[in-house]
Design an enzyme around this catalytic site. Structure first.
Site, PDB file in Angstrom:
ATOM      1  N   CYS A 113       0.735  -1.168   0.032  1.00 49.06           N
ATOM      2  CA  CYS A 113       0.015   0.090  -0.156  1.00 49.06           C
ATOM      3  C   CYS A 113       0.957   1.163   0.061  1.00 49.06           C
ATOM      4  O   CYS A 113       1.504   1.696  -1.059  1.00 49.06           O
ATOM      5  CB  CYS A 113      -1.082   0.162   1.180  1.00 49.06           C
ATOM      6  SG  CYS A 113      -2.345   1.219   1.085  1.00 49.06           S
ATOM      7  N   HIS A 216      -3.410  -5.368  -0.144  1.00 47.04           N
ATOM      8  CA  HIS A 216      -2.999  -5.691   1.105  1.00 47.04           C
ATOM      9  C   HIS A 216      -2.982  -7.205   1.225  1.00 47.04           C
ATOM     10  O   HIS A 216      -3.893  -8.008   1.505  1.00 47.04           O
ATOM     11  CB  HIS A 216      -3.869  -5.277   2.543  1.00 47.04           C
ATOM     12  CG  HIS A 216      -3.531  -3.819   2.737  1.00 47.04           C
ATOM     13  ND1 HIS A 216      -2.793  -3.457   3.857  1.00 47.04           N
ATOM     14  CD2 HIS A 216      -4.197  -2.612   2.246  1.00 47.04           C
ATOM     15  CE1 HIS A 216      -2.665  -2.132   3.538  1.00 47.04           C
ATOM     16  NE2 HIS A 216      -3.610  -1.787   2.857  1.00 47.04           N
ATOM     17  N   GLU A 218      -1.882  -9.247   3.101  1.00 49.05           N
ATOM     18  CA  GLU A 218      -1.687 -10.137   4.298  1.00 49.05           C
ATOM     19  C   GLU A 218      -3.009 -10.495   4.872  1.00 49.05           C
ATOM     20  O   GLU A 218      -3.136 -11.145   5.743  1.00 49.05           O
ATOM     21  CB  GLU A 218      -1.136  -8.967   5.566  1.00 49.05           C
ATOM     22  CG  GLU A 218      -1.981  -7.972   5.899  1.00 49.05           C
ATOM     23  CD  GLU A 218      -1.564  -6.636   5.041  1.00 49.05           C
ATOM     24  OE1 GLU A 218      -2.178  -5.466   5.171  1.00 49.05           O
ATOM     25  OE2 GLU A 218      -1.052  -7.038   3.947  1.00 49.05           O
TER      26      GLU A 218
END
Length: 238
Positions: A113, A216, A218
């Site tokens: 990001c 993102h 994750e």
């Protein structure tokens, strides 16, 4: 059993007030969990630019995280900040010093990001300050649905490091940004685009692993997202 490669993870910072009466650091746990799941040993990095080089001398890889703030346009010749721009100078000063120290060592770097945008600036690139003002017909890059769900897809450029990692031409991604990369910088390559043409990823083939993604991974919204962390940690272990 071989030691896990040590991955420095940049933190967010907030002033006194809200959660604490004193200034505080914070970061979502899923950043750390994703590094651990990929075989890395994550360590948090406080914001001390003067210590960036010393931190990097003890690390095997650098993960630059995102956050609800923007890179100062003064760092890339962008003119006055747009009214929607929010700055965190102490954080940006440290992260830029850490990225430059990592690149100077050819240490693997993953930018997520805002970390991807900072990576572009470190390469000499430029940013779009506010997507709605500069991209006609732009998607809702600040997606209205939860971040645990996809906001849109990206097209992955062929013959890129990202394409080799994910083994796909399209990915579903979550979206939480109002700025974007305008130009990726000297020698850097755009590796993913949103349907509206907004840059969603970049990499630099001049380094052994220098990769940035605007979404993102994750959160593992797409089942191929963990492969990004796997490849990063593998490079850090090499």
């Amino acid at each position: 059993m071989p030691l896990r490669p040590m991955i420095g993870v940049t933190l967010d910072a907030e002033p006194a007030g809200g959660w604490s009466k004193l200034p505080w650091y914070a970061l979502r746990q899923n950043y750390f969990a994703a590094v651990i799941a990929a075989g890395g040993l994550p360590v948090a990095l406080p914001h001390h630019p003067d210590l960036a080089s010393e931190y990097l001398s003890r690390l095997d890889g650098l993960l630059v995280t995102g956050g609800a703030f923007d890179v100062d346009p003064a760092l890339w010749g962008g003119g006055p900040p747009h009214p929607k721009v929010t700055l965190k100078p102490g954080r940006t000063d440290f992260e830029l010093a850490a990225v430059r120290a990592a690149l100077s060592r050819d240490m693997p770097v993953l930018g997520i990001c805002g970390g991807q945008q900072l990576l572009a600036v470190a390469f000499g690139g430029t940013l779009i300050q506010h997507i709605p003002d500069e991209v006609a017909g732009a998607l809702a890059h600040e997606q209205p649905n939860p971040r645990t769900e996809p906001g849109h897809e990206v097209a992955v450029a062929p013959d890129t490091l990202l394409a080799a990692i994910v083994g796909a031409t399209r990915l579903a991604v979550n979206s939480a940004h109002h700025q974007a990369v305008a130009t990726p910088g000297d020698g850097a390559v755009v590796n993913a685009l949103a349907p509206d043409g907004v840059v969603e990823g970049l990499e630099h083939p001049g380094y052994r692993f220098a990769l940035g993604v605007q979404w993102h991974p994750e959160y593992a919204v797409d089942p191929r997202d963990p492969a990004i962390f796997d490849a990063f940690v593998r490079a850090a272990a090499a």
